[in-house]
Design a protein around this motif. Sequence first.
Motif, short mmCIF file in Angstrom:
data_model
loop_
_atom_site.label_atom_id
_atom_site.label_comp_id
_atom_site.label_asym_id
_atom_site.label_seq_id
_atom_site.Cartn_x
_atom_site.Cartn_y
_atom_site.Cartn_z
N VAL A 67 -7.16 -8.64 -33.61
CA VAL A 67 -7.53 -8.00 -32.33
C VAL A 67 -6.27 -7.62 -31.55
CG1 VAL A 67 -8.59 -8.39 -30.07
CG2 VAL A 67 -9.84 -9.01 -32.14
N VAL A 68 -5.29 -8.53 -31.49
CA VAL A 68 -4.05 -8.22 -30.74
C VAL A 68 -3.26 -7.11 -31.45
CG1 VAL A 68 -1.88 -9.13 -29.82
CG2 VAL A 68 -3.94 -10.56 -29.78
N LYS A 69 -3.13 -7.23 -32.77
CA LYS A 69 -2.38 -6.21 -33.51
C LYS A 69 -3.05 -4.83 -33.42
CE LYS A 69 -0.36 -9.29 -37.00
NZ LYS A 69 -0.41 -9.66 -38.43
N MET A 109 0.07 -2.40 -28.39
CA MET A 109 1.08 -2.57 -29.44
C MET A 109 1.89 -1.29 -29.66
SD MET A 109 1.23 -5.67 -30.46
CE MET A 109 2.32 -5.46 -31.85
N ALA A 110 1.30 -0.15 -29.33
CA ALA A 110 2.01 1.12 -29.50
C ALA A 110 3.26 1.14 -28.62
CB ALA A 110 1.09 2.30 -29.16
N ALA A 140 -3.81 -4.65 -40.62
CA ALA A 140 -3.37 -4.31 -39.26
C ALA A 140 -1.85 -4.12 -39.19
CB ALA A 140 -3.80 -5.42 -38.28
N ASP A 141 -1.10 -4.86 -40.03
CA ASP A 141 0.36 -4.68 -40.08
C ASP A 141 0.70 -3.28 -40.60
OD1 ASP A 141 0.58 -7.35 -39.36
OD2 ASP A 141 0.80 -8.05 -41.43
N ALA A 142 -0.06 -2.85 -41.60
CA ALA A 142 0.19 -1.52 -42.18
C ALA A 142 0.01 -0.43 -41.12
CB ALA A 142 -0.74 -1.28 -43.37
N VAL A 143 -0.97 -0.63 -40.22
CA VAL A 143 -1.20 0.34 -39.14
C VAL A 143 0.00 0.33 -38.17
CG1 VAL A 143 -2.72 1.02 -37.24
CG2 VAL A 143 -3.71 0.14 -39.35
N LEU A 144 0.55 -0.86 -37.90
CA LEU A 144 1.73 -0.96 -37.02
C LEU A 144 2.93 -0.24 -37.64
CD1 LEU A 144 1.53 -4.69 -35.81
CD2 LEU A 144 1.06 -2.64 -34.46
N ILE A 145 3.08 -0.37 -38.96
CA ILE A 145 4.19 0.31 -39.64
C ILE A 145 4.00 1.83 -39.54
CG2 ILE A 145 5.29 0.71 -41.90
CD1 ILE A 145 4.62 -2.27 -42.54
N MET A 192 -5.61 0.94 -32.46
CA MET A 192 -4.43 1.37 -33.23
C MET A 192 -4.85 2.20 -34.46
SD MET A 192 -1.69 0.57 -31.65
CE MET A 192 -0.28 0.46 -32.75
N GLN A 193 -6.02 1.88 -35.04
CA GLN A 193 -6.49 2.70 -36.16
C GLN A 193 -6.91 4.10 -35.68
OE1 GLN A 193 -9.43 -0.20 -37.61
NE2 GLN A 193 -8.43 -0.15 -39.60
N TYR A 194 -7.54 4.15 -34.49
CA TYR A 194 -7.86 5.47 -33.92
C TYR A 194 -6.58 6.29 -33.74
CZ TYR A 194 -12.80 4.66 -32.67
OH TYR A 194 -14.15 4.44 -32.70
#
Length: 680
Positions: free
Chosen positions: A282-284, A289-290, A438-443, A470-472
């Motif tokens: 949820v946090v990631k 996070m952006a 979720a890490d992959a989305v942050l990368i 973050m996925q959106y």
Amino acid sequence: MSTHAHDNPLDRERTHLLSSRAALRAMREDVESLDIRDVTANWVNAEVLARQIDERVKALADLSDTPLFFGRLDYLHAPGAERAEGAEGEQFYIGRRHVHDGEGDPMVIDWRAPVSQPFYRASKKDPMDVGLRRRFGYTGGDLTAYEDEHLSDPGESARTSKLLQREIERPRVGPMRDIVATIQPEQDEIVRGELGATVCVQGGPGTGKTAVGLHRVAYLLYAHRERLARTGTLVIGPNRSFLHYIEQVLPALGELTVRQATVDDLVGHVEVTGADDAAAAVVKGDARMAEVVRRAVYSHVVLPTEPVVVVRGSRRWRVPAYELESIVRELLDRDIRYGAARDALPQRISHAVLVQMERAGEAPDDRVQDSVARNTAVKAAVKAIWPAVDPAKLVLRLLTDAEFLAVHAEGLLDEEERKTILWAKPVRSVKSAKWSAADAVLIDETRDVVERTHSLGHVVLDEAQDLSPMQYRAVGRRCTTGSATVLGDLAQGTTPWATRSWGEALAHLGKTDGVVEELTAGFRVPTDVITYASRLLPHIAPGLTPVASIRDNPGFFAVRPVADATEVVAACAELLRHEGSTGLIAADARVPELTEALTAAGIPYLAPGEETTAETRLTLVPASLAKGLEYDYVVLDEPQAVVDGEPDERTGLRRLYVSLTRAVSGLTITHTAPLPKQLA
């Protein structure tokens, strides 16, 4: 054509079908017989042209089980012509693709052409200059029935089409079919929307939202073929089995070039081998996070304190620190990517040197500027001031270095949230890290801060309610210069970060001007089933309009107490006596026991996404994979176990709502434990 064929309209229509098929075959043979030896100067062009011809031949395929036309429009006047007294209107056959005869006259008109629109939109109130709308019924590829509506005849009352109803209720075996023959006026408005407009379709189970999204892509490719051929289109689904289920629809409409992927495919820069608990995910997945990532990237820029001295021949050129600082500040103020600014920096420093050279009476040209930009002193300065950033390394540092995270998340994430996402064990390298989805989305977000993500012309995003902010953003990056069709149902959100409102989703997608349309007419789920499932709506999505089933066939619906798994299997065996597909949906934890019971009973079954065949028509579906799929008949085992399989009750009830609404013709609920109180 023989004279008695003229007396029997069905024979006349069958003759037209035969001649249309022959015309399509001739079109295909024309393409196959093209001799390209003289037009291609070299083998590269020959390859490209041969591939284009091959694709064209494929697009002209006559699919035996897919009728070439499904309707006919008889216009009162010639379209576009002045309505002269007594002028005879034209007749058009509406089908999946355009077919013309040897003279180039149309035999079948593409359903996407403007002249076909009244087939979907015309009504007694607004006949749109159509005198007669005829629908055709097929049995195993043969034309066996037709039905007429005289739209401009005041004496005939409006009624629901029996053929339309039959087509909507037809049993489904195998993958999803197109709905091109049954598109309703409210669906057609979304399908034919402008290319530049982003539309979000909120639709309950069985309202046809997935089909609307796919037909919209097909329509846009027809109306803006060249533009979208350059910019590309993409359909995003929640998982592989869902994509497999829908993948036949576009080729049946003659579209072969649309890519399909999951969000995980889009952001697959690292191998995902780990998993987050719900709190960390949820946090990631939170949009804050952006900004954490952006700050962390730009923290690498160091304002210069030393001058740069460039030696050329016997001369030394010195760019003082204050001038370098103003160049760096100016690049920071411009809204360009970190990497683009880093590439611009040596050119800016070089330009400052050139200005000094000119003042000293030299006349440097572009080659001198490039050579100064590549000078070792300039390169060293750039490396010190604006170092390269590796996105995966940066995210790894944020997740493993508490101090680094605290600095960049200040005022954004509290201490508890930071602790939640920090990895417990130190990790040596990007390769040895156990990355989560979720890490992959942050990368992916970090990569976009460093260099711009390629944007497509149109993206369809299905089952969108389950995406994190973050996925959106990751999807939005892929259509910054294009538009999107977002499809989903807030009541079916089953992730801890499920979408709360479509307005929020569109904002994360970067499409605040998107329009939300609601589909509330249910074409696929029987009345009793949708009414029963809608008892959950006040608990899972209080503001939503319940779906109203518009089906004639009530289907059947039964709730049955059972003693054990063998009785569940017996309920499946009963449903398998009917034509069509059957799904046994159960809480993930119950799947092993049901697997044993099915094997013991000698009933073959498939996994979700595998294609049903005449021999194997039962699919065993874990509740977590049921979303987006549908079966003619469903046995839903142990509703309370489905609810208990989720981390909280609300998510569990949403998962149950999804599972309850997968049946097209009939649903049997089997249970040993009491049913959830919300269904009472």
